[in-house]
Design a protein around this motif. Sequence first.
Motif, mmCIF file in Angstrom:
data_model
loop_
_atom_site.group_PDB
_atom_site.id
_atom_site.type_symbol
_atom_site.label_atom_id
_atom_site.label_comp_id
_atom_site.label_asym_id
_atom_site.label_seq_id
_atom_site.Cartn_x
_atom_site.Cartn_y
_atom_site.Cartn_z
ATOM 1 N N LEU A 106 9.767 -7.099 9.121
ATOM 2 C CA LEU A 106 10.333 -5.775 9.376
ATOM 3 C C LEU A 106 11.129 -5.732 10.668
ATOM 4 C CD1 LEU A 106 10.478 -2.829 8.370
ATOM 5 C CD2 LEU A 106 8.453 -2.358 9.779
ATOM 6 N N ALA A 107 12.420 -5.419 10.542
ATOM 7 C CA ALA A 107 13.291 -5.229 11.697
ATOM 8 C C ALA A 107 13.674 -3.748 11.783
ATOM 9 C CB ALA A 107 14.528 -6.109 11.571
ATOM 10 N N GLY A 108 14.642 -3.430 12.626
ATOM 11 C CA GLY A 108 15.058 -2.043 12.798
ATOM 12 C C GLY A 108 14.260 -1.343 13.880
ATOM 13 N N GLN A 119 16.637 -0.982 0.920
ATOM 14 C CA GLN A 119 16.128 -1.382 2.220
ATOM 15 C C GLN A 119 14.802 -0.662 2.449
ATOM 16 O OE1 GLN A 119 16.832 -3.542 4.542
ATOM 17 N NE2 GLN A 119 18.821 -4.300 3.860
ATOM 18 N N PRO A 120 13.893 -1.241 3.216
ATOM 19 C CA PRO A 120 12.605 -0.581 3.446
ATOM 20 C C PRO A 120 12.765 0.737 4.186
ATOM 21 C CG PRO A 120 12.878 -2.464 4.913
ATOM 22 C CD PRO A 120 14.005 -2.525 3.920
ATOM 23 N N CYS A 123 14.610 1.013 9.522
ATOM 24 C CA CYS A 123 13.955 -0.167 8.957
ATOM 25 C C CYS A 123 15.000 -1.096 8.343
ATOM 26 C CB CYS A 123 12.951 0.219 7.870
ATOM 27 S SG CYS A 123 11.592 1.277 8.428
ATOM 28 N N ARG A 124 14.721 -2.368 8.444
ATOM 29 C CA ARG A 124 15.582 -3.363 7.806
ATOM 30 C C ARG A 124 14.731 -4.591 7.482
ATOM 31 N NH1 ARG A 124 20.973 -4.194 7.462
ATOM 32 N NH2 ARG A 124 21.460 -2.579 8.978
ATOM 33 N N ALA A 125 14.964 -5.170 6.315
ATOM 34 C CA ALA A 125 14.281 -6.404 5.951
ATOM 35 C C ALA A 125 15.048 -7.579 6.533
ATOM 36 C CB ALA A 125 14.184 -6.521 4.433
ATOM 37 N N GLU A 139 0.810 -1.221 0.000
ATOM 38 C CA GLU A 139 0.000 0.000 0.000
ATOM 39 C C GLU A 139 0.845 1.274 0.000
ATOM 40 O OE1 GLU A 139 -0.872 0.898 4.718
ATOM 41 O OE2 GLU A 139 -2.384 -0.150 3.530
ATOM 42 N N GLY A 140 2.169 1.123 -0.105
ATOM 43 C CA GLY A 140 3.022 2.301 -0.192
ATOM 44 C C GLY A 140 3.446 2.880 1.135
ATOM 45 N N ALA A 141 3.159 2.186 2.230
ATOM 46 C CA ALA A 141 3.594 2.667 3.546
ATOM 47 C C ALA A 141 5.092 2.429 3.743
ATOM 48 C CB ALA A 141 2.800 1.979 4.648
ATOM 49 N N LEU A 142 5.614 1.430 3.039
ATOM 50 C CA LEU A 142 7.048 1.162 3.033
ATOM 51 C C LEU A 142 7.558 1.270 1.601
ATOM 52 C CD1 LEU A 142 7.495 -1.985 5.354
ATOM 53 C CD2 LEU A 142 8.117 0.379 5.883
ATOM 54 N N SER A 143 8.677 1.965 1.460
ATOM 55 C CA SER A 143 9.329 2.067 0.157
ATOM 56 C C SER A 143 10.645 1.313 0.219
ATOM 57 C CB SER A 143 9.597 3.533 -0.185
ATOM 58 O OG SER A 143 10.484 3.641 -1.281
ATOM 59 N N GLN A 144 11.021 0.664 -0.885
ATOM 60 C CA GLN A 144 12.311 -0.016 -0.937
ATOM 61 C C GLN A 144 13.164 0.542 -2.070
ATOM 62 O OE1 GLN A 144 12.759 -4.088 0.269
ATOM 63 N NE2 GLN A 144 10.553 -4.415 0.181
ATOM 64 N N ALA A 145 12.984 1.810 -2.339
ATOM 65 C CA ALA A 145 13.730 2.443 -3.426
ATOM 66 C C ALA A 145 15.225 2.438 -3.169
ATOM 67 C CB ALA A 145 13.237 3.882 -3.618
ATOM 68 N N SER A 146 15.629 2.463 -1.895
ATOM 69 C CA SER A 146 17.057 2.506 -1.550
ATOM 70 C C SER A 146 17.650 1.121 -1.363
ATOM 71 C CB SER A 146 17.248 3.325 -0.267
ATOM 72 O OG SER A 146 16.596 2.700 0.826
#
Length: 224
Positions: A182-184, A140-141, A169-171, A131-138
Amino acid sequence: MREGPDIARIAALVGDPARSMMLLALMDGRALTATELATIAGVTRQTASSHLSQLTDAEVLVLRTQGRHRYFSLAGAHVAQLLEALMVFSSDAAPPLRTGPNDPALRRARLCYDHLAGELGVAMFDRLGAEGALSQASGQPDVTEQGWHRLAVIGLRRDDLPRSNRPPCRACLDWSERRPHLAGSVGKMILQQVLDLGWAKRLPGSRVLRFSAEGERRFLDWLA
C-alpha cells in the motif's frame, strides 16, 4: 510524429548505472548531497554534478539548498514507485543498499520512499483487502468505512489525511514479493504511525525497517 510522453528520455536517465545507483540511494526518503551521491555511485564530484543536473532538469530529483549545502531527493512517491517496479524486473542486488533481496531484514520490512514494503507491507495489503478494509472497485485501492474503523484502532482518522493531489491509496508492486503493497497518503500515514508507536525503527543508511519482537506482534495483532 511522436505521440504520447517521451518515455525513452526518462528510461535513458534512469538506466544509466551511476544515476540508477544515486536514485536507489534516495529510495528511503532521505536527501543527500552531491558529494555523498558521488561516493555512492563511484564517480567524481564533477561527473555526479552532471548526472544530478540531468535528473533535476527532468524533474526526477528536486534540489533544496540549506546554507552552503545542496541536497537532492526524489521528486516524489511517483518516482519511488517507478524505481520499485523496475527493481521487480532486475535480479541483481542494488549496491547502494549494501544488501540484496535475499537479505532477511530487507525482505521482511523496508522503506519504499515513505511507505511500508516487504513481507509485512504485502501482508498488510492482503489482510486489509481480504477483510473489506480496502476496496478495489475503482481499479485502485480505497479505504472503506470498515477500513477507517480499523485504522482508528491504531489512532488514525480520515481527518488526518493531508489535503493534496496525491491519491490516498495506490497499489505499488513490491520488489521482493512481486505482489502489491500500500502506497499513497494512507500508506504514508500508517508507516509514520508504526514508527511513532515505537513498533519499528529505521536503520541509519539503509532502507531496512527493524521491528522489535513486541512491535511486530502488535502490528500482526492489529492486522488479525
